[in-house]
Design a protein around this motif. Structure first.
Motif, PDB file in Angstrom:
ATOM      1  N   UNK A  92      43.138 -18.314  78.630  1.00  0.00           N
ATOM      2  CA  UNK A  92      43.712 -17.746  77.412  1.00  0.00           C
ATOM      3  C   UNK A  92      45.233 -17.764  77.526  1.00  0.00           C
ATOM      4  N   UNK A  93      45.896 -18.035  76.425  1.00  0.00           N
ATOM      5  CA  UNK A  93      47.355 -18.076  76.389  1.00  0.00           C
ATOM      6  C   UNK A  93      47.900 -16.663  76.207  1.00  0.00           C
ATOM      7  N   UNK A  94      48.686 -16.225  77.194  1.00  0.00           N
ATOM      8  CA  UNK A  94      49.310 -14.920  77.124  1.00  0.00           C
ATOM      9  C   UNK A  94      50.770 -15.063  76.711  1.00  0.00           C
ATOM     10  N   UNK A  95      51.223 -14.191  75.842  1.00  0.00           N
ATOM     11  CA  UNK A  95      52.615 -14.185  75.401  1.00  0.00           C
ATOM     12  C   UNK A  95      53.215 -12.839  75.766  1.00  0.00           C
ATOM     13  N   UNK A  96      54.207 -12.862  76.618  1.00  0.00           N
ATOM     14  CA  UNK A  96      54.833 -11.629  77.068  1.00  0.00           C
ATOM     15  C   UNK A  96      55.761 -11.092  75.983  1.00  0.00           C
ATOM     16  N   UNK A  97      55.871  -9.770  75.945  1.00  0.00           N
ATOM     17  CA  UNK A  97      56.786  -9.135  75.008  1.00  0.00           C
ATOM     18  C   UNK A  97      56.263  -9.029  73.599  1.00  0.00           C
ATOM     19  N   UNK A  98      54.946  -9.193  73.397  1.00  0.00           N
ATOM     20  CA  UNK A  98      54.380  -9.064  72.056  1.00  0.00           C
ATOM     21  C   UNK A  98      54.389  -7.599  71.622  1.00  0.00           C
ATOM     22  N   UNK A  99      54.661  -7.369  70.337  1.00  0.00           N
ATOM     23  CA  UNK A  99      54.675  -6.027  69.769  1.00  0.00           C
ATOM     24  C   UNK A  99      53.554  -5.878  68.754  1.00  0.00           C
ATOM     25  N   UNK A 100      52.807  -4.803  68.870  1.00  0.00           N
ATOM     26  CA  UNK A 100      51.720  -4.540  67.938  1.00  0.00           C
ATOM     27  C   UNK A 100      52.270  -3.940  66.660  1.00  0.00           C
ATOM     28  N   UNK A 101      51.765  -4.384  65.520  1.00  0.00           N
ATOM     29  CA  UNK A 101      52.223  -3.890  64.231  1.00  0.00           C
ATOM     30  C   UNK A 101      51.035  -3.444  63.403  1.00  0.00           C
ATOM     31  N   UNK A 102      51.321  -2.658  62.381  1.00  0.00           N
ATOM     32  CA  UNK A 102      50.270  -2.270  61.444  1.00  0.00           C
ATOM     33  C   UNK A 102      49.206  -1.403  62.060  1.00  0.00           C
ATOM     34  N   UNK A 103      47.950  -1.718  61.734  1.00  0.00           N
ATOM     35  CA  UNK A 103      46.835  -0.882  62.163  1.00  0.00           C
ATOM     36  C   UNK A 103      46.682  -0.867  63.672  1.00  0.00           C
ATOM     37  N   UNK A 104      46.993  -2.012  64.326  1.00  0.00           N
ATOM     38  CA  UNK A 104      46.831  -2.062  65.773  1.00  0.00           C
ATOM     39  C   UNK A 104      47.736  -1.047  66.454  1.00  0.00           C
ATOM     40  N   UNK A 105      48.952  -0.895  65.953  1.00  0.00           N
ATOM     41  CA  UNK A 105      49.862   0.062  66.565  1.00  0.00           C
ATOM     42  C   UNK A 105      49.437   1.493  66.274  1.00  0.00           C
ATOM     43  N   UNK A 106      48.878   1.729  65.094  1.00  0.00           N
ATOM     44  CA  UNK A 106      48.471   3.089  64.739  1.00  0.00           C
ATOM     45  C   UNK A 106      47.317   3.588  65.590  1.00  0.00           C
ATOM     46  N   UNK A 107      46.552   2.645  66.154  1.00  0.00           N
ATOM     47  CA  UNK A 107      45.397   3.043  66.961  1.00  0.00           C
ATOM     48  C   UNK A 107      45.784   3.489  68.357  1.00  0.00           C
ATOM     49  N   UNK A 108      47.032   3.212  68.758  1.00  0.00           N
ATOM     50  CA  UNK A 108      47.450   3.613  70.086  1.00  0.00           C
ATOM     51  C   UNK A 108      47.506   5.136  70.182  1.00  0.00           C
ATOM     52  N   UNK A 109      47.117   5.666  71.310  1.00  0.00           N
ATOM     53  CA  UNK A 109      47.126   7.115  71.502  1.00  0.00           C
ATOM     54  C   UNK A 109      48.561   7.617  71.601  1.00  0.00           C
TER      55      UNK A 109
END
Length: 286
Positions: free
Chosen positions: A250-267
């Motif tokens: 799998x291709x990993x990209x360092x420094x990615x930022x989660x936006x939208x719903x994905x970020x809201x799910x973080x505790x």
């Protein structure tokens, strides 16, 4: 660029008993690797004898083959403008398992950066002049978290040893040295550990894979059938010495930022509890 001689030798070899034995194993393993990979765009580079995307459910799936450019045209064009990429076989029943969608150079893919979700390379790196550049081009066109599935011959196997001895006989000028080769002569075998290092340098992370085809380098179908007992034994006792390997990365990209719903799910971090202090004034009783 792709070596033209290898494009002929590999399809012819795949019609031999060991070639059919190899194709059956690879088709089964590739199906298992790509069946649960999701996205929109998938690409197979080379080797139309195996339908590497038949078990995948992405809506857009293509097969790209390497072919010499038609005079007066660009290096990459639609499949209808290219000569058919079929093997000069004497068997009239021979047909590739999949139809080509386009012809191009594998080290200069005609796809936008980060536009593909899956790329399958069945023995592609072994039959290119610059396999590392081809792999870097695959990394370019894959989206973040995209997958690459690679199939290759294992030089640390009985088949690899047979191939090495044949090439040594050729270099020493042995009479009929070409007849000692067991695998397609134009291919350069890439060790599994070497491939893992290349993937790591390109920010890939190996997720799964495995080895297979443990039977000796025999050209007789009858003798290959007699050695069928070596398949389960090889998986258990000497798995890294299989004649072929499959790698799913799998291709990993360092420094990615989660936006939208994905970020809201973080505790969210809990706030520290408030501490209330009570001061009591001493009262003198008379």
């Amino acid at each position: 660029m792709t070596q033209e001689a290898s494009s002929i030798d590999l399809p012819r070899w795949l019609q031999t008993p060991p070639g059919r034995y190899l194709l059956a194993w690879e088709q089964q393993r590739i199906d298992a690797q790509v069946a649960d990979l999701f996205g929109f765009h998938a690409l197979q580079l080379g080797m139309p004898e195996v339908d590497a995307l038949r078990a995948n459910r992405m809506p857009h799936r293509w097969l790209a083959l390497a072919a010499p450019p038609v005079p007066g045209e660009n290096a990459c064009a639609d499949a209808s403008a290219r000569p058919p990429m079929t093997m000069p076989s004497h068997d009239p029943a021979y047909t590739p398992s999949a139809a080509a969608a386009l012809y191009c150079d594998f080290d200069a893919l005609p796809f936008a950066t980060q536009s593909l979700d899956l790329v399958v390379l069945p023995h592609t790196l072994e039959f290119t002049i610059d396999p590392h550049r081809t792999l870097a081009e695959v990394e370019r066109v894959l989206v973040p978290e995209g997958r690459v599935v690679i199939v290759g011959f294992n030089p640390n196997s009985l088949w690899g040893l047979r191939q090495w001895s044949g090439r040594t006989a050729q270099r020493l000028g042995a009479v009929g040295g070409a007849g000692h080769l067991f695998l397609p002569r134009a291919g350069d075998l890439i060790a599994h550990r070497r491939l893992a290092d290349w993937l790591r340098l390109l920010s890939f992370e190996v997720q799964s894979g495995g080895f297979g085809c443990y039977r000796p380098a025999l050209k007789s179908e009858a003798w290959l059938d007699r050695c069928a007992w070596m398949e389960p034994a090889g998986d258990r006792w000497w798995p890294v010495f299989g004649a072929v390997y499959v790698v799913n990365a799998v291709k990993r990209v360092r420094g990615m930022r989660l936006i939208g719903l994905a970020r809201n799910k973080l505790a969210k971090p809990r706030a520290a509890p408030a501490v209330v202090s009570h001061k009591h004034r001493d009262t003198e009783v008379i």
